[in-house]
Write a protein that holds these residues in place. Sequence first.
Motif, PDB file in Angstrom:
ATOM      1  N   ILE A 204     -25.573 -36.728   5.779  1.00 38.91           N
ATOM      2  CA  ILE A 204     -24.560 -37.069   4.781  1.00 38.91           C
ATOM      3  C   ILE A 204     -23.185 -37.333   5.389  1.00 38.91           C
ATOM      4  O   ILE A 204     -22.220 -37.495   4.658  1.00 38.91           O
ATOM      5  N   PHE A 205     -23.119 -37.373   6.697  1.00 40.48           N
ATOM      6  CA  PHE A 205     -21.798 -37.463   7.265  1.00 40.48           C
ATOM      7  C   PHE A 205     -21.578 -38.789   7.997  1.00 40.48           C
ATOM      8  O   PHE A 205     -21.332 -39.795   7.379  1.00 40.48           O
ATOM      9  N   THR A 206     -21.728 -38.818   9.291  1.00 37.81           N
ATOM     10  CA  THR A 206     -21.410 -40.035  10.025  1.00 37.81           C
ATOM     11  C   THR A 206     -22.272 -40.098  11.274  1.00 37.81           C
ATOM     12  O   THR A 206     -23.158 -39.284  11.479  1.00 37.81           O
ATOM     13  N   VAL A 207     -21.998 -41.081  12.107  1.00 38.69           N
ATOM     14  CA  VAL A 207     -22.867 -41.336  13.260  1.00 38.69           C
ATOM     15  C   VAL A 207     -22.283 -40.719  14.529  1.00 38.69           C
ATOM     16  O   VAL A 207     -21.069 -40.693  14.720  1.00 38.69           O
ATOM     17  N   ASN A 208     -23.146 -40.206  15.367  1.00 37.94           N
ATOM     18  CA  ASN A 208     -22.782 -39.740  16.696  1.00 37.94           C
ATOM     19  C   ASN A 208     -23.920 -40.135  17.630  1.00 37.94           C
ATOM     20  O   ASN A 208     -24.862 -39.381  17.851  1.00 37.94           O
ATOM     21  N   ARG A 209     -23.839 -41.344  18.153  1.00 35.39           N
ATOM     22  CA  ARG A 209     -24.911 -41.856  18.997  1.00 35.39           C
ATOM     23  C   ARG A 209     -24.881 -41.195  20.373  1.00 35.39           C
ATOM     24  O   ARG A 209     -23.891 -40.566  20.764  1.00 35.39           O
ATOM     25  N   LEU A 210     -25.956 -41.353  21.108  1.00 34.62           N
ATOM     26  CA  LEU A 210     -26.030 -40.827  22.468  1.00 34.62           C
ATOM     27  C   LEU A 210     -24.871 -41.349  23.308  1.00 34.62           C
ATOM     28  O   LEU A 210     -24.254 -40.598  24.079  1.00 34.62           O
ATOM     29  N   SER A 211     -24.553 -42.621  23.176  1.00 35.50           N
ATOM     30  CA  SER A 211     -23.459 -43.201  23.961  1.00 35.50           C
ATOM     31  C   SER A 211     -22.107 -42.614  23.568  1.00 35.50           C
ATOM     32  O   SER A 211     -21.178 -42.597  24.375  1.00 35.50           O
ATOM     33  N   THR A 212     -22.002 -42.120  22.347  1.00 38.05           N
ATOM     34  CA  THR A 212     -20.761 -41.474  21.914  1.00 38.05           C
ATOM     35  C   THR A 212     -20.641 -40.090  22.535  1.00 38.05           C
ATOM     36  O   THR A 212     -19.584 -39.712  23.055  1.00 38.05           O
ATOM     37  N   THR A 213     -21.714 -39.311  22.494  1.00 36.58           N
ATOM     38  CA  THR A 213     -21.695 -37.991  23.113  1.00 36.58           C
ATOM     39  C   THR A 213     -21.400 -38.100  24.604  1.00 36.58           C
ATOM     40  O   THR A 213     -20.728 -37.239  25.185  1.00 36.58           O
ATOM     41  N   PHE A 214     -21.881 -39.163  25.233  1.00 36.41           N
ATOM     42  CA  PHE A 214     -21.612 -39.394  26.647  1.00 36.41           C
ATOM     43  C   PHE A 214     -20.109 -39.517  26.922  1.00 36.41           C
ATOM     44  O   PHE A 214     -19.636 -39.217  28.028  1.00 36.41           O
ATOM     45  N   LEU A 215     -19.334 -39.941  25.927  1.00 37.65           N
ATOM     46  CA  LEU A 215     -17.885 -40.116  26.093  1.00 37.65           C
ATOM     47  C   LEU A 215     -17.103 -38.814  25.950  1.00 37.65           C
ATOM     48  O   LEU A 215     -15.891 -38.789  26.179  1.00 37.65           O
ATOM     49  N   PHE A 216     -17.765 -37.738  25.541  1.00 30.65           N
ATOM     50  CA  PHE A 216     -17.084 -36.457  25.312  1.00 30.65           C
ATOM     51  C   PHE A 216     -16.357 -35.996  26.572  1.00 30.65           C
ATOM     52  O   PHE A 216     -16.923 -35.935  27.653  1.00 30.65           O
ATOM     53  N   ASP A 217     -15.077 -35.669  26.403  1.00 30.77           N
ATOM     54  CA  ASP A 217     -14.270 -35.135  27.496  1.00 30.77           C
ATOM     55  C   ASP A 217     -13.650 -33.816  27.043  1.00 30.77           C
ATOM     56  O   ASP A 217     -12.791 -33.804  26.156  1.00 30.77           O
ATOM     57  N   PRO A 218     -14.064 -32.686  27.605  1.00 30.60           N
ATOM     58  CA  PRO A 218     -13.487 -31.398  27.211  1.00 30.60           C
ATOM     59  C   PRO A 218     -12.027 -31.226  27.625  1.00 30.60           C
ATOM     60  O   PRO A 218     -11.401 -30.243  27.230  1.00 30.60           O
ATOM     61  N   LEU A 219     -11.515 -32.169  28.411  1.00 32.14           N
ATOM     62  CA  LEU A 219     -10.134 -32.086  28.882  1.00 32.14           C
ATOM     63  C   LEU A 219      -9.340 -33.292  28.396  1.00 32.14           C
ATOM     64  O   LEU A 219      -8.990 -34.192  29.177  1.00 32.14           O
ATOM     65  N   PRO A 220      -9.047 -33.343  27.098  1.00 31.90           N
ATOM     66  CA  PRO A 220      -8.257 -34.472  26.592  1.00 31.90           C
ATOM     67  C   PRO A 220      -6.844 -34.445  27.173  1.00 31.90           C
ATOM     68  O   PRO A 220      -6.361 -33.402  27.637  1.00 31.90           O
ATOM     69  N   LYS A 221      -6.222 -35.573  27.127  1.00 26.93           N
ATOM     70  CA  LYS A 221      -4.879 -35.707  27.697  1.00 26.93           C
ATOM     71  C   LYS A 221      -3.922 -34.702  27.066  1.00 26.93           C
ATOM     72  O   LYS A 221      -3.871 -34.542  25.851  1.00 26.93           O
ATOM     73  N   GLY A 222      -3.162 -34.031  27.907  1.00 29.19           N
ATOM     74  CA  GLY A 222      -2.131 -33.121  27.428  1.00 29.19           C
ATOM     75  C   GLY A 222      -2.569 -31.678  27.282  1.00 29.19           C
ATOM     76  O   GLY A 222      -1.753 -30.820  26.928  1.00 29.19           O
ATOM     77  N   ILE A 223      -3.826 -31.353  27.577  1.00 28.48           N
ATOM     78  CA  ILE A 223      -4.307 -29.987  27.388  1.00 28.48           C
ATOM     79  C   ILE A 223      -4.081 -29.167  28.658  1.00 28.48           C
ATOM     80  O   ILE A 223      -4.115 -29.698  29.777  1.00 28.48           O
ATOM     81  N   GLU A 224      -3.832 -27.877  28.485  1.00 31.38           N
ATOM     82  CA  GLU A 224      -3.693 -26.955  29.613  1.00 31.38           C
ATOM     83  C   GLU A 224      -5.090 -26.616  30.128  1.00 31.38           C
ATOM     84  O   GLU A 224      -5.816 -25.817  29.546  1.00 31.38           O
ATOM     85  N   GLU A 225      -5.467 -27.251  31.236  1.00 28.40           N
ATOM     86  CA  GLU A 225      -6.850 -27.195  31.713  1.00 28.40           C
ATOM     87  C   GLU A 225      -7.326 -25.769  31.990  1.00 28.40           C
ATOM     88  O   GLU A 225      -8.488 -25.443  31.756  1.00 28.40           O
ATOM     89  N   LYS A 226      -6.448 -24.921  32.507  1.00 30.71           N
ATOM     90  CA  LYS A 226      -6.890 -23.586  32.910  1.00 30.71           C
ATOM     91  C   LYS A 226      -7.363 -22.746  31.728  1.00 30.71           C
ATOM     92  O   LYS A 226      -8.085 -21.757  31.919  1.00 30.71           O
ATOM     93  N   ASN A 227      -6.995 -23.135  30.512  1.00 35.13           N
ATOM     94  CA  ASN A 227      -7.395 -22.372  29.333  1.00 35.13           C
ATOM     95  C   ASN A 227      -8.617 -22.954  28.623  1.00 35.13           C
ATOM     96  O   ASN A 227      -9.016 -22.458  27.577  1.00 35.13           O
ATOM     97  N   VAL A 228      -9.207 -24.000  29.177  1.00 35.67           N
ATOM     98  CA  VAL A 228     -10.403 -24.603  28.587  1.00 35.67           C
ATOM     99  C   VAL A 228     -11.634 -23.994  29.242  1.00 35.67           C
ATOM    100  O   VAL A 228     -11.912 -24.232  30.423  1.00 35.67           O
ATOM    101  N   MET A 229     -12.373 -23.187  28.489  1.00 38.05           N
ATOM    102  CA  MET A 229     -13.581 -22.564  29.023  1.00 38.05           C
ATOM    103  C   MET A 229     -14.715 -23.569  29.179  1.00 38.05           C
ATOM    104  O   MET A 229     -15.587 -23.424  30.027  1.00 38.05           O
ATOM    105  N   GLY A 230     -14.724 -24.580  28.312  1.00 36.39           N
ATOM    106  CA  GLY A 230     -15.774 -25.580  28.356  1.00 36.39           C
ATOM    107  C   GLY A 230     -15.989 -26.183  26.995  1.00 36.39           C
ATOM    108  O   GLY A 230     -15.036 -26.398  26.235  1.00 36.39           O
ATOM    109  N   GLY A 231     -17.235 -26.454  26.662  1.00 37.56           N
ATOM    110  CA  GLY A 231     -17.526 -27.095  25.386  1.00 37.56           C
ATOM    111  C   GLY A 231     -18.944 -26.800  24.944  1.00 37.56           C
ATOM    112  O   GLY A 231     -19.722 -26.142  25.641  1.00 37.56           O
ATOM    113  N   GLN A 232     -19.286 -27.325  23.772  1.00 36.72           N
ATOM    114  CA  GLN A 232     -20.640 -27.129  23.272  1.00 36.72           C
ATOM    115  C   GLN A 232     -20.991 -28.209  22.258  1.00 36.72           C
ATOM    116  O   GLN A 232     -20.117 -28.835  21.656  1.00 36.72           O
TER     117      GLN A 232
END
Length: 627
Positions: A449-477
């Motif tokens: 009921i929501f929207t699309v998230n194709r494999l190629s979209t998930t491939f673009l995932f970056d846990p470190l977006p511009k401007g974030i304090e990297e040392k405080n990012v544990m990761g993603g899921q």
Amino acid sequence: MIKIVLKLIGKVVMVLCLFVLSLACSAQNNVFNLIPQPAHLEKGNGVFILNANTVIVPTENDKGVWELLALRLRSLTGSDLKVVKFATNNVIRFISDANIKGGKEAYRLEITPKTVVIKASQPEGWFYGMQTLVQLLPMKLKQADAKLGIKIPAVKIEDAPRFQWRGLMVDVSRHFFSKEVIKRYIEQMSKYKMNVLHLHLTDNQGWRVEIKSLPKLTEVGAWRVPRTGYWRNQKAPEPAEQATDGGFYTQDGIRELVAYGQKHFVELVPEIDVPGHSLALIASYPELSCTKKSQQVLAGDSWNASRTNVVCAGNDSVFVFLEKVIGELAGLFPSRYIHIGGDEVSRAYWDKCPVCQQRIRDEHLKSAEELQSYFLKRVSKIVLSKGKKPMGWYENLPGGLPEEMAVMSWKDDKGGILSANKGQQVVMTPAAYTYLDFYQGDQYLENAIFTVNRLSTTFLFDPLPKGIEEKNVMGGQGSLWTEQVPNERKLQFMTWPRAFALSETLWSGAGKSSWINFISRVESHLPMLDRDAVNYSRYFYDVVVSGVRGVDKALLVSLTTEVEGLKIYYSFDDTDPDPYYPVYTGQPLRIPKGAQNIRAVTYRDGIQVGRLMKIPVAELERRTPAK
């Protein structure tokens, strides 16, 4: 969790750019086809021959990693490899090396014609080195091959993860999954170096963990009336209808799952979602709501204003209740964190509740929004008192989030950036890239009921977006909400192969390989999923059908694919295209007069690989507003 429908025009543009950028293939030699890619790989000379005479030399304190390897090789080859204390030839050896850099999960794998050596400083490293070794075996391995000897290419690998939190979340409230299903899920995710399983244990649709001091939570809250099919607009419970659908994990069952996770180096993180998403809790103990009215566990039927799914933030009994729950959870889960939810609270109940309004006055709060902050801060203190760290979903609240709470950024990247830059620990799970309940193919053919998230979209995932304090990012899921996931096969289907992309990003780091290189490795791993009876989506082979407007504002049809090198055949005459039909050449198609549908299909080397897509012209008109 009720998700927002995201406006993803920018994301679509990025996906299209991906295909241009991916023309420059990675330098990684695809003969190895590893997922995730290691940090450093050097191809050696020759091959190691794995056969019935190969032996395993374990090391001390490896927590049974060698046993897992022996079991895995037996299932793949049919051979029971002997375990010995010493050998110099035709041996797989585990070695402890305190000089391995990169943390406890780092390892070195060196394969020569005589030996396979896995070095690490901790059992986690041996485990991940073992997973890499198994991936170096032929992908389409047959047990008969073991008699002749299985060739494993010589290689030197030095590897360590980019992020410490490499997670998947399974919502077991909307649909309950047995211990056996969760165990298989743990084993599969661990093969790709994922190390956190976040269990969403409670919501409006079910309470899934035994709390001995509060037995009604599972006597009542774990069960709802049975309903089958599409989640929306299900009928409400009928008079005297029995609640027979559901289930829960006993405390012994939780201990069993935790132990299985530990064996596979997967940390299980529990979530109890409060103060909203609490209908199952309130159905069990209605006195904890603002209305104190009797409720029923939600069975997928439409929401209505008379149904209360928010606990009363002004009632001290709620916090006494939560202290019991959190206390028992802390004893069951060794995890560093207890997730307390905290998102999407319908504060309208609090606005009408005299007890909540009194709490606002007593605490000198300005609004129900600040009451939500007060609630989360108070529950966080309970978590801390049990020796755990609180975690919650990001919410933009005027009273702020508890400083000591780790934050999951789910709506987008912004919450994660704000929290990380304030010094809070952050796990990135932005819906547009990581929500695994979002459909993977054309929306017209999906029941989500929501929207699309194709494999190629998930491939673009970056846990470190511009401007974030990297040392405080544990990761993603990746987060899999299960309103539309009623069984294990669909659970697997929604996870794989998108979890390959998450594994790659969270272990190797975003942007380490091109899309072409990645999809080639994904395709090589599909036979492994088949061999292990793991279901997966092939929708990345489908035609992507889009409407575009011509200069005269007429609707045109554009056909593209996620995977390079596929041929697209199409028809407008309501017959099914095959390789003898017109082939799409890249130019948008004009729709013949009277045509009601377009049908399109993808082929590679004369073999159909994608689904036959039948999309009504009226659907394309709806999607493509006039300029």
